[in-house]
Design an enzyme around this catalytic site. Sequence first.
Site, PDB file in Angstrom:
ATOM      1  N   GLY A 182    -116.811 -46.419  30.187  1.00  0.00           N
ATOM      2  CA  GLY A 182    -116.970 -47.831  30.517  1.00  0.00           C
ATOM      3  C   GLY A 182    -117.522 -48.047  31.924  1.00  0.00           C
ATOM      4  N   ASN A 238    -116.575 -50.457  23.693  1.00  0.00           N
ATOM      5  CA  ASN A 238    -117.324 -51.348  24.593  1.00  0.00           C
ATOM      6  C   ASN A 238    -118.210 -50.525  25.532  1.00  0.00           C
ATOM      7  OD1 ASN A 238    -117.933 -53.972  25.566  1.00  0.00           O
ATOM      8  ND2 ASN A 238    -116.587 -53.652  27.330  1.00  0.00           N
ATOM      9  N   ASP A 285    -109.584 -42.724  19.769  1.00  0.00           N
ATOM     10  CA  ASP A 285    -108.881 -43.951  20.146  1.00  0.00           C
ATOM     11  C   ASP A 285    -107.581 -43.570  20.863  1.00  0.00           C
ATOM     12  OD1 ASP A 285    -107.222 -46.354  19.960  1.00  0.00           O
ATOM     13  OD2 ASP A 285    -108.767 -47.074  18.584  1.00  0.00           O
ATOM     14  N   LYS A 290    -110.506 -56.274  27.873  1.00  0.00           N
ATOM     15  CA  LYS A 290    -110.438 -57.034  29.135  1.00  0.00           C
ATOM     16  C   LYS A 290    -110.979 -58.457  29.056  1.00  0.00           C
ATOM     17  CE  LYS A 290    -114.935 -55.404  30.745  1.00  0.00           C
ATOM     18  NZ  LYS A 290    -115.771 -54.977  31.839  1.00  0.00           N
ATOM     19  N   TYR A 307    -104.150 -61.235  28.031  1.00  0.00           N
ATOM     20  CA  TYR A 307    -104.736 -60.069  28.700  1.00  0.00           C
ATOM     21  C   TYR A 307    -103.872 -59.648  29.894  1.00  0.00           C
ATOM     22  CZ  TYR A 307    -107.721 -57.483  31.940  1.00  0.00           C
ATOM     23  OH  TYR A 307    -108.191 -56.552  32.825  1.00  0.00           O
ATOM     24  N   ASN A 310    -119.858 -62.721  30.204  1.00  0.00           N
ATOM     25  CA  ASN A 310    -118.770 -63.640  30.500  1.00  0.00           C
ATOM     26  C   ASN A 310    -118.598 -63.769  32.013  1.00  0.00           C
ATOM     27  OD1 ASN A 310    -116.544 -65.153  29.565  1.00  0.00           O
ATOM     28  ND2 ASN A 310    -115.171 -63.453  30.057  1.00  0.00           N
ATOM     29  N   ARG A 327    -113.457 -65.637  44.565  1.00  0.00           N
ATOM     30  CA  ARG A 327    -112.958 -64.350  44.065  1.00  0.00           C
ATOM     31  C   ARG A 327    -113.239 -63.279  45.107  1.00  0.00           C
ATOM     32  NH1 ARG A 327    -111.394 -67.542  41.127  1.00  0.00           N
ATOM     33  NH2 ARG A 327    -111.343 -67.619  38.842  1.00  0.00           N
ATOM     34  N   GLY A 329    -108.895 -71.996  32.030  1.00  0.00           N
ATOM     35  CA  GLY A 329    -108.215 -70.754  32.376  1.00  0.00           C
ATOM     36  C   GLY A 329    -108.608 -70.188  33.727  1.00  0.00           C
ATOM     37  N   ASP A 330    -109.668 -70.734  34.361  1.00  0.00           N
ATOM     38  CA  ASP A 330    -110.065 -70.234  35.682  1.00  0.00           C
ATOM     39  C   ASP A 330    -109.135 -70.776  36.760  1.00  0.00           C
ATOM     40  OD1 ASP A 330    -112.150 -68.641  34.985  1.00  0.00           O
ATOM     41  OD2 ASP A 330    -113.732 -70.024  35.594  1.00  0.00           O
TER      42      ASP A 330
HETATM   43  P1  NAD Z   1    -115.090 -51.392  29.967  1.00  0.00           P
HETATM   44  O1  NAD Z   1    -114.896 -52.189  28.726  1.00  0.00           O
HETATM   45  O2  NAD Z   1    -116.471 -51.195  30.482  1.00  0.00           O
HETATM   46  O3  NAD Z   1    -114.393 -49.959  29.816  1.00  0.00           O
HETATM   47  C1  NAD Z   1    -113.288 -49.746  28.982  1.00  0.00           C
HETATM   48  C2  NAD Z   1    -113.555 -48.466  28.209  1.00  0.00           C
HETATM   49  O4  NAD Z   1    -112.451 -48.214  27.351  1.00  0.00           O
HETATM   50  C3  NAD Z   1    -114.797 -48.564  27.321  1.00  0.00           C
HETATM   51  O5  NAD Z   1    -115.566 -47.403  27.458  1.00  0.00           O
HETATM   52  C4  NAD Z   1    -114.232 -48.695  25.916  1.00  0.00           C
HETATM   53  O6  NAD Z   1    -115.098 -48.179  24.932  1.00  0.00           O
HETATM   54  C5  NAD Z   1    -112.945 -47.908  26.060  1.00  0.00           C
HETATM   55  N1  NAD Z   1    -111.915 -48.281  25.085  1.00  0.00           N
HETATM   56  C6  NAD Z   1    -111.540 -49.524  24.721  1.00  0.00           C
HETATM   57  N2  NAD Z   1    -110.555 -49.448  23.816  1.00  0.00           N
HETATM   58  C7  NAD Z   1    -110.310 -48.136  23.604  1.00  0.00           C
HETATM   59  C8  NAD Z   1    -109.412 -47.426  22.775  1.00  0.00           C
HETATM   60  N3  NAD Z   1    -108.554 -48.065  21.957  1.00  0.00           N
HETATM   61  N4  NAD Z   1    -109.438 -46.076  22.806  1.00  0.00           N
HETATM   62  C9  NAD Z   1    -110.295 -45.415  23.615  1.00  0.00           C
HETATM   63  N5  NAD Z   1    -111.172 -46.030  24.409  1.00  0.00           N
HETATM   64  C10 NAD Z   1    -111.173 -47.386  24.411  1.00  0.00           C
HETATM   65  O7  NAD Z   1    -114.176 -52.087  31.087  1.00  0.00           O
HETATM   66  P2  NAD Z   1    -114.104 -51.796  32.646  1.00  0.00           P
HETATM   67  O8  NAD Z   1    -114.618 -52.996  33.337  1.00  0.00           O
HETATM   68  O9  NAD Z   1    -114.635 -50.475  32.961  1.00  0.00           O
HETATM   69  O10 NAD Z   1    -112.521 -51.813  32.818  1.00  0.00           O
HETATM   70  C11 NAD Z   1    -111.748 -50.623  32.780  1.00  0.00           C
HETATM   71  C12 NAD Z   1    -110.292 -50.995  32.863  1.00  0.00           C
HETATM   72  O11 NAD Z   1    -110.070 -51.768  34.042  1.00  0.00           O
HETATM   73  C13 NAD Z   1    -109.816 -51.857  31.691  1.00  0.00           C
HETATM   74  O12 NAD Z   1    -108.514 -51.425  31.336  1.00  0.00           O
HETATM   75  C14 NAD Z   1    -109.772 -53.261  32.273  1.00  0.00           C
HETATM   76  O13 NAD Z   1    -108.801 -54.057  31.669  1.00  0.00           O
HETATM   77  C15 NAD Z   1    -109.420 -52.977  33.724  1.00  0.00           C
HETATM   78  N6  NAD Z   1    -109.893 -54.022  34.652  1.00  0.00           N
HETATM   79  C16 NAD Z   1    -111.221 -54.351  34.690  1.00  0.00           C
HETATM   80  C17 NAD Z   1    -111.645 -55.355  35.567  1.00  0.00           C
HETATM   81  C18 NAD Z   1    -113.086 -55.750  35.654  1.00  0.00           C
HETATM   82  O14 NAD Z   1    -113.377 -56.789  36.273  1.00  0.00           O
HETATM   83  N7  NAD Z   1    -114.037 -55.019  35.094  1.00  0.00           N
HETATM   84  C19 NAD Z   1    -110.730 -56.011  36.386  1.00  0.00           C
HETATM   85  C20 NAD Z   1    -109.388 -55.627  36.312  1.00  0.00           C
HETATM   86  C21 NAD Z   1    -108.974 -54.618  35.443  1.00  0.00           C
HETATM   87  C1  UD1 Z   2    -112.586 -62.665  34.641  1.00  0.00           C
HETATM   88  C2  UD1 Z   2    -111.317 -62.722  33.898  1.00  0.00           C
HETATM   89  C3  UD1 Z   2    -110.397 -61.622  34.428  1.00  0.00           C
HETATM   90  C4  UD1 Z   2    -111.059 -60.268  34.229  1.00  0.00           C
HETATM   91  C5  UD1 Z   2    -112.405 -60.281  34.914  1.00  0.00           C
HETATM   92  C6  UD1 Z   2    -113.164 -59.017  34.602  1.00  0.00           C
HETATM   93  C7  UD1 Z   2    -111.112 -65.077  33.247  1.00  0.00           C
HETATM   94  C8  UD1 Z   2    -110.351 -66.343  33.454  1.00  0.00           C
HETATM   95  N1  UD1 Z   2    -110.744 -64.052  34.051  1.00  0.00           N
HETATM   96  O1  UD1 Z   2    -112.252 -62.844  36.004  1.00  0.00           O
HETATM   97  O2  UD1 Z   2    -109.166 -61.626  33.783  1.00  0.00           O
HETATM   98  O3  UD1 Z   2    -110.239 -59.254  34.796  1.00  0.00           O
HETATM   99  O4  UD1 Z   2    -113.182 -61.397  34.451  1.00  0.00           O
HETATM  100  O5  UD1 Z   2    -113.439 -58.917  33.255  1.00  0.00           O
HETATM  101  O6  UD1 Z   2    -111.960 -64.960  32.368  1.00  0.00           O
HETATM  102  N2  UD1 Z   2    -118.422 -68.197  37.000  1.00  0.00           N
HETATM  103  C9  UD1 Z   2    -119.419 -69.151  36.920  1.00  0.00           C
HETATM  104  N3  UD1 Z   2    -120.384 -69.005  35.964  1.00  0.00           N
HETATM  105  C10 UD1 Z   2    -120.413 -67.942  35.095  1.00  0.00           C
HETATM  106  C11 UD1 Z   2    -119.383 -66.974  35.181  1.00  0.00           C
HETATM  107  C12 UD1 Z   2    -118.403 -67.145  36.134  1.00  0.00           C
HETATM  108  O7  UD1 Z   2    -119.434 -70.121  37.680  1.00  0.00           O
HETATM  109  O8  UD1 Z   2    -121.312 -67.883  34.244  1.00  0.00           O
HETATM  110  C13 UD1 Z   2    -117.393 -68.323  38.055  1.00  0.00           C
HETATM  111  C14 UD1 Z   2    -115.969 -68.412  37.528  1.00  0.00           C
HETATM  112  O9  UD1 Z   2    -115.615 -69.752  37.320  1.00  0.00           O
HETATM  113  C15 UD1 Z   2    -115.188 -67.762  38.679  1.00  0.00           C
HETATM  114  C16 UD1 Z   2    -116.167 -66.746  39.256  1.00  0.00           C
HETATM  115  O10 UD1 Z   2    -117.459 -67.158  38.821  1.00  0.00           O
HETATM  116  O11 UD1 Z   2    -114.910 -68.714  39.682  1.00  0.00           O
HETATM  117  C17 UD1 Z   2    -115.911 -65.333  38.776  1.00  0.00           C
HETATM  118  O12 UD1 Z   2    -115.879 -65.324  37.344  1.00  0.00           O
HETATM  119  P1  UD1 Z   2    -115.799 -63.949  36.523  1.00  0.00           P
HETATM  120  O13 UD1 Z   2    -116.853 -63.036  36.991  1.00  0.00           O
HETATM  121  O14 UD1 Z   2    -115.770 -64.309  35.081  1.00  0.00           O
HETATM  122  O15 UD1 Z   2    -114.443 -63.305  36.988  1.00  0.00           O
HETATM  123  P2  UD1 Z   2    -112.946 -63.882  36.891  1.00  0.00           P
HETATM  124  O16 UD1 Z   2    -112.896 -65.215  36.258  1.00  0.00           O
HETATM  125  O17 UD1 Z   2    -112.332 -63.741  38.228  1.00  0.00           O
END
Ligand code: NAD
Ligand code: UD1
Length: 344
Positions: free
Chosen positions: A12, A37, A62, A89, A153, A201, A234, A299-300
Amino acid sequence: MGHRFLITGGAGFIGSHTALVLMEQGHSLLVLDNFDNSSPEALERVKGLANGQGSLELIEGDVRDADAVEHAFKSGGTIDGVIHFAGLKAVGESVNDPLRYWDVNVNGSRVLTAAMERHGCRTLVFSSTSTVYGEPQTFPLQEQTPTAPIHPYAQTKLAVEQMLGALCRTGAWRVASLRYFNPVGAHPSGRIGEDPLGIPNNLFPFITQVAAGRREQLHVFGDDYPTPDGTGIRDYLHVMDLADAHGVTLDHLLQQPDSTALTLNIGTGRGLSVLEVVHGFERATGITVPYSIVPRRPGDVPKLEACPLQAKTVLGWEASRTLEDMCRDGWAWQQANPMGYRRG
Ligand code: NAD
Ligand code: UD1
């Protein structure tokens, strides 16, 4: 000397960057990922970038599948530690399908830790999230700030933190739950990066896709928040800083003689508004990002900003890369891979 680590979800976004950092440090990695993903191509590119340093093997499986996890522990040598990235996530999806989140995030963690216990591997870094704080009213946001998750989540991530805390109280476990703030950007090579499926997103990939002409304009979700310019704040950190934090955390845990339970914020401590990010991106790349203000996204929360001092005190880690670095590197990835890994 290099260690052998199991990395769940290693293909990921955060996992692939962390895998590269660990390989460059000479470690041997076993990645367990079901590619729910992500794409195997990410790991091929990680191997290319590591250029012979360390090693990486893949088990496609998995994390909820006890046999697949058992196979990971039985293949090759002893596993010295685990980083558990595998999980789901997407906040909105978690509201619509909470059971899937409890299954993948919580049950997956239970299956994994049960196998670790069986094999006497009790060193674990867990991917938690800043959203466990819910909608905080007071800043700086420290680890002891009460948690109040507002969606499934975050609830599942907090549940895993609590499960791991209980394991640590049985003794012998060394666990770090890292509460990531908002990781963005990409490896500076532009070879690996964030590859969201469909319409992004999150703010940062949306901006890079607008800049690339894939999307017409950015929708800024609300300009009536109680923040200086009215847009949400953020704590964005470079994914390479976050990857480095994992390497440092594993080193730290492996040095601990006794059971250890850490919960650490991983952010920069410098919150940025949506418009500050947009303008920072424009400065870093010279590209104008058209945007319009639309209503708030349900939810933001207005603001999430880490107090990162505990990570600095305990680990000696702090983020070093700037917003400009995040924008430049994220843009390099987008330009080189307009459609991500799958078709790029
Ligand atoms: P990502 O989706 O890019 O990576 C997650 C990886 O886990 C992917 O490769 C996916 O294929 C794998 N995966 C999902 N379900 C699985 C399963 N059941 N078995 C095996 N593999 C599985 O996400 P990321 O952004 O790299 O995030 C990694 C971790 O960090 C996640 O647990 C996420 O919740 C956490 N996290 C991410 C963010 C962020 O903003 N990206 C913020 C806070 C926490
Ligand atoms: C979101 C998730 C959070 C997750 C993180 C990474 C929500 C409420 N929270 O965080 O749980 O860990 O993503 O996956 O979904 N924004 C815009 N336009 C856009 C997208 C975002 O204005 O098209 C704004 C949002 O309102 C926010 C900021 O940008 O103020 C950051 O958004 P985002 O990147 O989605 O992160 P989080 O909402 O912090």
